[in-house]
Design a protein around this motif. Sequence first.
Motif, PDB file in Angstrom:
ATOM      1  N   PHE A   1       5.421   3.264   4.342  1.00  0.00           N
ATOM      2  CA  PHE A   1       4.325   3.404   3.382  1.00  0.00           C
ATOM      3  C   PHE A   1       2.989   3.072   4.044  1.00  0.00           C
ATOM      4  CE2 PHE A   1       7.671   3.012   0.141  1.00  0.00           C
ATOM      5  CZ  PHE A   1       7.291   4.032  -0.708  1.00  0.00           C
ATOM      6  N   LYS A   2       1.972   3.847   3.694  1.00  0.00           N
ATOM      7  CA  LYS A   2       0.628   3.620   4.208  1.00  0.00           C
ATOM      8  C   LYS A   2      -0.111   2.638   3.301  1.00  0.00           C
ATOM      9  CE  LYS A   2       1.363   6.748   7.357  1.00  0.00           C
ATOM     10  NZ  LYS A   2       1.629   6.332   8.751  1.00  0.00           N
ATOM     11  N   LYS A   3      -1.200   2.115   3.806  1.00  0.00           N
ATOM     12  CA  LYS A   3      -2.039   1.247   2.994  1.00  0.00           C
ATOM     13  C   LYS A   3      -2.529   1.998   1.760  1.00  0.00           C
ATOM     14  CE  LYS A   3      -3.837  -1.543   6.836  1.00  0.00           C
ATOM     15  NZ  LYS A   3      -5.051  -1.937   7.590  1.00  0.00           N
ATOM     16  N   GLY A   4      -2.587   1.276   0.639  1.00  0.00           N
ATOM     17  CA  GLY A   4      -3.059   1.890  -0.590  1.00  0.00           C
ATOM     18  C   GLY A   4      -1.946   2.425  -1.471  1.00  0.00           C
ATOM     19  N   ARG A   5      -0.672   2.311  -1.015  1.00  0.00           N
ATOM     20  CA  ARG A   5       0.466   2.795  -1.818  1.00  0.00           C
ATOM     21  C   ARG A   5       1.241   1.641  -2.442  1.00  0.00           C
ATOM     22  NH1 ARG A   5      -0.932   7.451  -3.040  1.00  0.00           N
ATOM     23  NH2 ARG A   5       1.170   7.697  -3.906  1.00  0.00           N
ATOM     24  N   CYS A   6       0.789   0.415  -2.224  1.00  0.00           N
ATOM     25  CA  CYS A   6       1.491  -0.764  -2.727  1.00  0.00           C
ATOM     26  C   CYS A   6       1.052  -1.083  -4.159  1.00  0.00           C
ATOM     27  CB  CYS A   6       1.220  -1.965  -1.822  1.00  0.00           C
ATOM     28  SG  CYS A   6       2.164  -3.437  -2.254  1.00  0.00           S
ATOM     29  N   LEU A   7       2.017  -1.214  -5.058  1.00  0.00           N
ATOM     30  CA  LEU A   7       1.735  -1.542  -6.454  1.00  0.00           C
ATOM     31  C   LEU A   7       1.712  -3.054  -6.659  1.00  0.00           C
ATOM     32  CD1 LEU A   7       4.166   1.110  -7.939  1.00  0.00           C
ATOM     33  CD2 LEU A   7       1.674   1.226  -8.034  1.00  0.00           C
ATOM     34  N   SER A   8       2.723  -3.714  -6.128  1.00  0.00           N
ATOM     35  CA  SER A   8       2.812  -5.175  -6.135  1.00  0.00           C
ATOM     36  C   SER A   8       3.724  -5.549  -4.971  1.00  0.00           C
ATOM     37  CB  SER A   8       3.362  -5.689  -7.468  1.00  0.00           C
ATOM     38  OG  SER A   8       4.646  -5.168  -7.731  1.00  0.00           O
ATOM     39  N   GLU A   9       4.010  -6.815  -4.803  1.00  0.00           N
ATOM     40  CA  GLU A   9       4.776  -7.244  -3.640  1.00  0.00           C
ATOM     41  C   GLU A   9       6.117  -6.517  -3.545  1.00  0.00           C
ATOM     42  OE1 GLU A   9       6.069 -11.416  -1.441  1.00  0.00           O
ATOM     43  OE2 GLU A   9       5.175 -11.430  -3.433  1.00  0.00           O
ATOM     44  N   ASN A  10       6.292  -5.762  -2.452  1.00  0.00           N
ATOM     45  CA  ASN A  10       7.521  -5.010  -2.160  1.00  0.00           C
ATOM     46  C   ASN A  10       7.807  -3.883  -3.147  1.00  0.00           C
ATOM     47  OD1 ASN A  10       8.363  -6.746   0.129  1.00  0.00           O
ATOM     48  ND2 ASN A  10       8.561  -8.294  -1.488  1.00  0.00           N
ATOM     49  N   PHE A  11       6.793  -3.431  -3.864  1.00  0.00           N
ATOM     50  CA  PHE A  11       6.920  -2.347  -4.845  1.00  0.00           C
ATOM     51  C   PHE A  11       5.845  -1.310  -4.535  1.00  0.00           C
ATOM     52  CE2 PHE A  11       6.532  -1.005  -9.535  1.00  0.00           C
ATOM     53  CZ  PHE A  11       7.647  -0.183  -9.462  1.00  0.00           C
ATOM     54  N   TYR A  12       6.281  -0.042  -4.338  1.00  0.00           N
ATOM     55  CA  TYR A  12       5.374   0.991  -3.834  1.00  0.00           C
ATOM     56  C   TYR A  12       5.487   2.275  -4.657  1.00  0.00           C
ATOM     57  CZ  TYR A  12       5.549  -1.989   0.347  1.00  0.00           C
ATOM     58  OH  TYR A  12       5.499  -3.050   1.221  1.00  0.00           O
ATOM     59  N   VAL A  13       4.454   3.106  -4.529  1.00  0.00           N
ATOM     60  CA  VAL A  13       4.487   4.423  -5.148  1.00  0.00           C
ATOM     61  C   VAL A  13       4.428   5.484  -4.045  1.00  0.00           C
ATOM     62  CG1 VAL A  13       1.958   4.490  -5.493  1.00  0.00           C
ATOM     63  CG2 VAL A  13       3.463   5.956  -6.881  1.00  0.00           C
ATOM     64  N   ARG A  14       5.307   6.470  -4.148  1.00  0.00           N
ATOM     65  CA  ARG A  14       5.314   7.571  -3.185  1.00  0.00           C
ATOM     66  C   ARG A  14       4.235   8.588  -3.538  1.00  0.00           C
ATOM     67  NH1 ARG A  14      10.806   6.928  -4.840  1.00  0.00           N
ATOM     68  NH2 ARG A  14      12.113   5.911  -3.260  1.00  0.00           N
ATOM     69  N   GLY A  15       4.043   9.524  -2.657  1.00  0.00           N
ATOM     70  CA  GLY A  15       3.025  10.549  -2.880  1.00  0.00           C
ATOM     71  C   GLY A  15       3.283  11.413  -4.096  1.00  0.00           C
ATOM     72  N   ASP A  16       4.566  11.525  -4.506  1.00  0.00           N
ATOM     73  CA  ASP A  16       4.896  12.355  -5.674  1.00  0.00           C
ATOM     74  C   ASP A  16       4.881  11.568  -6.976  1.00  0.00           C
ATOM     75  OD1 ASP A  16       7.162  10.804  -5.467  1.00  0.00           O
ATOM     76  OD2 ASP A  16       8.535  12.457  -5.042  1.00  0.00           O
ATOM     77  N   GLY A  17       4.488  10.288  -6.922  1.00  0.00           N
ATOM     78  CA  GLY A  17       4.378   9.477  -8.130  1.00  0.00           C
ATOM     79  C   GLY A  17       5.625   8.671  -8.463  1.00  0.00           C
ATOM     80  N   THR A  18       6.732   8.916  -7.770  1.00  0.00           N
ATOM     81  CA  THR A  18       7.925   8.094  -7.985  1.00  0.00           C
ATOM     82  C   THR A  18       7.763   6.772  -7.244  1.00  0.00           C
ATOM     83  OG1 THR A  18       9.109   9.053  -6.093  1.00  0.00           O
ATOM     84  CG2 THR A  18       9.364  10.151  -8.237  1.00  0.00           C
ATOM     85  N   ARG A  19       8.498   5.745  -7.689  1.00  0.00           N
ATOM     86  CA  ARG A  19       8.271   4.404  -7.161  1.00  0.00           C
ATOM     87  C   ARG A  19       9.543   3.815  -6.555  1.00  0.00           C
ATOM     88  NH1 ARG A  19       6.108   1.798 -12.600  1.00  0.00           N
ATOM     89  NH2 ARG A  19       8.019   2.855 -13.257  1.00  0.00           N
ATOM     90  N   ALA A  20       9.364   2.778  -5.738  1.00  0.00           N
ATOM     91  CA  ALA A  20      10.511   2.151  -5.084  1.00  0.00           C
ATOM     92  C   ALA A  20      10.236   0.667  -4.849  1.00  0.00           C
ATOM     93  CB  ALA A  20      10.819   2.836  -3.764  1.00  0.00           C
ATOM     94  N   TYR A  21      11.229  -0.155  -5.204  1.00  0.00           N
ATOM     95  CA  TYR A  21      11.191  -1.580  -4.930  1.00  0.00           C
ATOM     96  C   TYR A  21      12.247  -1.895  -3.869  1.00  0.00           C
ATOM     97  CZ  TYR A  21      11.093  -6.622  -5.568  1.00  0.00           C
ATOM     98  OH  TYR A  21      10.970  -7.971  -5.345  1.00  0.00           O
TER      99      TYR A  21
END
Length: 330
Positions: free
Chosen positions: A255-275
């Motif tokens: 993941f690149k900078k700016g894709r982090c939602l909260s600690e260890n939780f991210y959003v992909r370019g297509d809007g889906t998320r992953a913890y």
Amino acid sequence: MQWSQEEEETAKGKAAENSLIRVQPELQAKYEREASRYWNEFYKIHKNHFFKDRKWLFVEFPEIIPEGKSDRCRKAITENLRCTGLLEDNHLCEDNSAPKVSSVLSACYDNSAADEQIVKSTGKQFPGGDSSYRILEVGCGAGNSVFPILEVIRHHPGVFLYCCDFASEAVELIKSHPLIDSSRCFAFVHDVCDDASPYPFPDGSLDVILLIFVLSSVHPDRIQGVVNGLARLLKPGGMILFRDYGRYDASQLRFKKGRCLSENFYVRGDGTRAYFFTKDEIHSIFSSAGLTEVQNLLDRRLQVNRKKKVKIHRVWIQGKFQKQGELTQE
């Protein structure tokens, strides 16, 4: 595989770096509010080439097979499915001559009613209500687990499979598949985060619940509530079988900078998320739901793309958690 201290520190450093810049709160609220839309769009785009058959399920999770039928079958599966690597959440069998799971298991099952799980009748009419053994896959997606399971349970009367996803596109993909048999399987749209959304079966009616790369897509603040709700669906002695992303998996570090939602939780370019989980977190979540830990392991793999000469560190968490009590037989 074991990581060296240097590899561990490098991974921690990358994760810390890519979490420095957080997604703005208003965008975070949008990703949560419109989560089903993003997953629907995902399946619209990938519906023709997303499916990957998870035959490894019966090696990692032999509990899917009803008790009393599985010991000899598990040995046969392990011997015949010689899987040596993983791709995302799927094993790749290098030996293409290995027989299909169904052909291995067909010789194991004798269809004896004496070996089937016997459960008390709820007195309610619901899909699969007359079955003695019930499986639910939550977040079934395009059917990566559904169809291997259906291929196996067709040899075992009394087993019924439920599968749900909150993306209607995914459920429609499954319903339109030629392997779907309404007498053995029921697919439905369901949001596990919505406590007011009822299931098509009563509490305490399931033997097995599969959570394969599902909890990671749920907001961390809602994960405990999801697991609490699923635990209520299990019979005494029933199990939740879990596999998902572990902390510092390659997909987290990409993941690149700016894709982090909260600690260890991210959003992909297509809007889906992953913890990305740790073993301690998983232990705490399932224990708090009243389940007993049977397995909770960290699975670290080194994938090598020989063509591109690239090495990738993958990390998964796998667990098995059981509801207290014993099944009664009549």
